[in-house]
Design an enzyme around this catalytic site. Structure first.
Site, PDB file in Angstrom:
ATOM      1  N   GLU A  38       0.849  -1.195   0.000  1.00 14.80           N
ATOM      2  CA  GLU A  38       0.000   0.000   0.000  1.00 14.80           C
ATOM      3  C   GLU A  38       0.884   1.245   0.000  1.00 14.80           C
ATOM      4  O   GLU A  38       1.773   1.379   0.828  1.00 14.80           O
ATOM      5  CB  GLU A  38      -0.941  -0.022   1.221  1.00 14.80           C
ATOM      6  CG  GLU A  38      -1.721   1.251   1.465  1.00 14.80           C
ATOM      7  CD  GLU A  38      -2.574   1.716   0.297  1.00 14.80           C
ATOM      8  OE1 GLU A  38      -3.384   0.931  -0.218  1.00 14.80           O
ATOM      9  OE2 GLU A  38      -2.411   2.888  -0.136  1.00 14.80           O
ATOM     10  N   LYS A  41      -2.725   5.082   2.607  1.00 14.85           N
ATOM     11  CA  LYS A  41      -3.184   4.617   3.910  1.00 14.85           C
ATOM     12  C   LYS A  41      -3.973   3.325   3.762  1.00 14.85           C
ATOM     13  O   LYS A  41      -4.859   3.234   2.892  1.00 14.85           O
ATOM     14  CB  LYS A  41      -4.080   5.676   4.547  1.00 14.85           C
ATOM     15  CG  LYS A  41      -3.324   6.878   5.067  1.00 14.85           C
ATOM     16  CD  LYS A  41      -4.292   7.809   5.747  1.00 14.85           C
ATOM     17  CE  LYS A  41      -3.577   8.971   6.382  1.00 14.85           C
ATOM     18  NZ  LYS A  41      -4.530  10.008   6.826  1.00 14.85           N
ATOM     19  N   GLY A  44      -7.722   2.537   2.126  1.00 20.75           N
ATOM     20  CA  GLY A  44      -8.001   3.085   0.801  1.00 20.75           C
ATOM     21  C   GLY A  44      -9.088   4.142   0.759  1.00 20.75           C
ATOM     22  O   GLY A  44      -9.352   4.845   1.745  1.00 20.75           O
ATOM     23  N   THR A  45      -9.719   4.225  -0.393  1.00 21.66           N
ATOM     24  CA  THR A  45     -10.713   5.269  -0.659  1.00 21.66           C
ATOM     25  C   THR A  45     -11.872   5.208   0.328  1.00 21.66           C
ATOM     26  O   THR A  45     -12.268   6.229   0.902  1.00 21.66           O
ATOM     27  CB  THR A  45     -11.268   5.099  -2.092  1.00 21.66           C
ATOM     28  OG1 THR A  45     -10.177   5.075  -3.007  1.00 21.66           O
ATOM     29  CG2 THR A  45     -12.219   6.225  -2.457  1.00 21.66           C
ATOM     30  N   GLY A 118       3.982   0.207  -5.396  1.00 19.27           N
ATOM     31  CA  GLY A 118       4.395  -1.033  -6.052  1.00 19.27           C
ATOM     32  C   GLY A 118       4.096  -1.016  -7.531  1.00 19.27           C
ATOM     33  O   GLY A 118       3.304  -0.215  -8.023  1.00 19.27           O
ATOM     34  N   GLY A 178     -22.805  16.497 -12.098  1.00 16.47           N
ATOM     35  CA  GLY A 178     -23.037  15.045 -12.030  1.00 16.47           C
ATOM     36  C   GLY A 178     -24.099  14.704 -10.999  1.00 16.47           C
ATOM     37  O   GLY A 178     -23.946  15.026  -9.820  1.00 16.47           O
ATOM     38  N   ASP A 305     -12.577  -1.676  -7.552  1.00 18.58           N
ATOM     39  CA  ASP A 305     -12.952  -0.646  -8.534  1.00 18.58           C
ATOM     40  C   ASP A 305     -12.192  -0.731  -9.855  1.00 18.58           C
ATOM     41  O   ASP A 305     -12.641  -0.148 -10.844  1.00 18.58           O
ATOM     42  CB  ASP A 305     -12.725   0.756  -7.942  1.00 18.58           C
ATOM     43  CG  ASP A 305     -13.800   1.153  -6.947  1.00 18.58           C
ATOM     44  OD1 ASP A 305     -14.651   0.301  -6.613  1.00 18.58           O
ATOM     45  OD2 ASP A 305     -13.790   2.315  -6.497  1.00 18.58           O
ATOM     46  N   HIS A 436     -43.935  -4.223  14.071  1.00 11.52           N
ATOM     47  CA  HIS A 436     -44.718  -2.987  13.960  1.00 11.52           C
ATOM     48  C   HIS A 436     -44.391  -2.057  15.124  1.00 11.52           C
ATOM     49  O   HIS A 436     -44.304  -2.525  16.252  1.00 11.52           O
ATOM     50  CB  HIS A 436     -46.204  -3.337  13.994  1.00 11.52           C
ATOM     51  CG  HIS A 436     -47.086  -2.136  13.952  1.00 11.52           C
ATOM     52  ND1 HIS A 436     -47.280  -1.404  12.796  1.00 11.52           N
ATOM     53  CD2 HIS A 436     -47.811  -1.525  14.919  1.00 11.52           C
ATOM     54  CE1 HIS A 436     -48.099  -0.393  13.053  1.00 11.52           C
ATOM     55  NE2 HIS A 436     -48.429  -0.436  14.338  1.00 11.52           N
TER      56      HIS A 436
END
Ligand SMILES: Cc1cc2nc3c(=O)[nH]c(=O)nc-3n(C[C@H](O)[C@H](O)[C@H](O)COP(=O)(O)OP(=O)(O)OC[C@H]3O[C@@H](n4cnc5c(N)ncnc54)[C@H](O)[C@@H]3O)c2cc1C
Length: 459
Positions: A38, A41, A44-45, A118, A178, A305, A436
């Site tokens: 890594e 951090k 990640g995202t 890497g 967007g 991703d 309920h």
């Protein structure tokens, strides 16, 4: 290449985000030797720039709205202001706690955690700062980045989610470019924080990947919240001067704002990492992998991703676990992409699973759809929220789509995903009892109606 034992692993994983670290944890549990590389951090995202910080902002937004709307419930509250340093301290505190926990988790397993950037230098070797990590298997998990449009530079008051997450002020006017998931979530936050918001969307509707009925309801709710949006309109340019951005549309219209948030999707992080040189097939930067997350190169897998499909953290987790189990020889069942739950955390929340009505018609031919209004759901009325649960079933067959919108409806996606993934018939769910008064009852009521025995359903 000669490889020393300390640099040789069953699996070397490039990228420590949702996909990569899930793979590392499961692989370690299964007794495989694993290196996790890594450059930023761990987490990640999702942990640092995505799911967690944005949902903290959305919670702060909900608190602001609650303060504003107390009167509606007979409680005298006033909304004073949003203190961004306080909001950021809260958000960063949540992230920091989870980060520490995740670091501890990885440390507690026998995972070789390697910090640094890497690169795939051979089909079984990742190189990090001169160290060559040899893997019997390689897992590519380098994730995604916030895209922009050609010629639209991210600078100053033109930001993506990466910069907006660290704003130290509440802008008075925001244009969001967007109307997808990230765009509508931030639009919702800004509106609750007190900004005037305009969303620009080139497609005919907001959250265009959702069922059309959901988009319509979201648009109705956003109109009610006075969130402006323009659909079917294309962005043509933006200029910045002083404290203002001036956003131009192809329609000839210009909108002035303090900030332009560019939320036009996320692209794969794969350029310059040696993937293609190693023979991995890449399409517009995305790494192509089959249903077993295997690329065209034997022994190289890809998760998260960078693989075309839903860009969601839990998809990354599932794929990461899948690959570890696959390598360990457990032959896990393949992941059904349609069986991955989707939640958009704007107000009102959107939650869905499976096929939209249109997709189901295309795929299955004859279908039946039913919409249960939250108007008949006691808890939703207590919360004063509007929306619905829409079911799509194959004619005389199982439920193949669940589409929900309304405050807090994200919490209902758990049962919805069981219904879809277990291929339940409406009658199977109708016989189960829903407590309920909960919003969960709306799911039960929708199935009762579709099974031909409606209870609190009009029409
Ligand atoms: C604003 C926003 C909100 C979101 N909200 C949600 C949500 O509510 N729910 C949800 O499910 N998803 C959400 N997502 C999506 C989610 O964050 C991603 O789907 C998920 O993080 C993908 O995981 P990943 O492992 O594929 O990639 P990432 O999390 O991006 O991790 C990839 C990692 O690889 C590292 N890396 C890249 N290149 C190298 C290299 N050469 N060497 C070493 N390391 C490298 C990166 O530093 C990074 O840590 C959101 C995303 C954003 C941007």
């Amino acid at each position: 290449m000669s490889a020393t034992a300390e640099n040789t692993f069953d699996i070397v994983i490039l990228g420590g985000g949702s996909g990569g670290y899930a793979c590392a944890l499961r692989a370690a549990e299964l007794g495989l030797s694993v290196a996790l590389v890594e450059k930023g951090k761990l987490g990640g995202t999702c942990l640092h720039m995505g799911c967690i910080p944005t949902k903290a902002l959305l919670h702060a937004a909900e608190v602001a709205d609650t303060a504003r709307e107390g009167q509606q419930f007979g409680v005298k509250t006033t909304f004073e202001s949003v203190d961004m340093s306080g909001v950021n301290a809260y958000k960063d505190g949540v992230v920091a706690r989870l980060y520490k926990g995740l670091q501890g988790l990885v440390k507690s397993k026998s995972i070789e955690y390697v910090e640094g950037e890497g690169r795939l230098v051979a089909k079984n070797v990742i190189e990090v700062a001169g160290r060559q990590l040899v893997g019997k298997n390689i897992v590519l998990a380098t994730g995604s980045y916030a895209k922009s449009l050609p010629g639209l530079d991210i600078a100053g008051r033109i930001m993506t989610s990466d910069q907006v997450l660290f704003l130290n002020y509440v802008p008075s006017r925001v244009v969001v470019l967007g109307g997808g998931v990230i765009g509508v979530e931030f639009a919702s936050v800004f509106k609750s924080f007190g900004s005037e918001v305009t969303i620009i969307e080139a497609l005919p509707r907001l959250v265009a990947a959702e069922d059309e009925a959901v988009s319509k309801q979201l648009e109705r709710s956003f109109r009610k919240r006075k969130i402006n949006f323009k659909t079917n309109v294309k962005f043509s340019g933006v200029t910045q001067s002083g404290d203002t951005v001036s956003v131009s549309l192809e329609s000839g219209e210009t909108i002035e704002a303090d900030l332009l948030l560019v939320a036009v999707g996320r692209g794969p992080v794969s350029a310059g990492l040696g993937y293609e040189e190693a023979g991995v097939t890449v399409d517009r930067g995305f790494v192509l992998a089959d249903e077993r997350c295997q690329t065209n190169v034997d022994g190289i897998y890809a998760v998260g991703d960078i693989v075309p499909g839903l860009q969601l953290a839990h998809r990354g987790f599932a794929q990461g676990i899948f690959v570890a189990e696959q390598i360990a020889g457990l032959n896990p069942p393949v992941i059904d992409e349609m069986g991955i739950p989707r939640v958009t955390y704007c107000d009102p929340e959107i939650a869905s699973i499976g096929y939209t009505e249109k997709q189901a018609k295309e795929k299955f031919g004859e279908i039946e759809a039913y919409e249960y209004s939250l108007g008949g759901n006691g808890k939703s009325q207590i919360l004063q929220t509007q929306g619905f649960v829409k079911l799509v079933r194959q004619k005389d067959g199982p439920v193949v789509g669940v589409h929900m919108i309304g405050a807090r409806m994200g919490e209902q996606v758990g049962e919805a995903q069981l219904i879809y993934n277990w291929e339940a018939l409406p009658a199977d769910v109708a016989q189960l009892i829903h407590a309920h008064p909960t919003q969960n009852e709306a799911l039960g009521e929708a199935h009762l109606a579709l099974a031909g025995k409606p209870l609190h359903a009009h029409g």
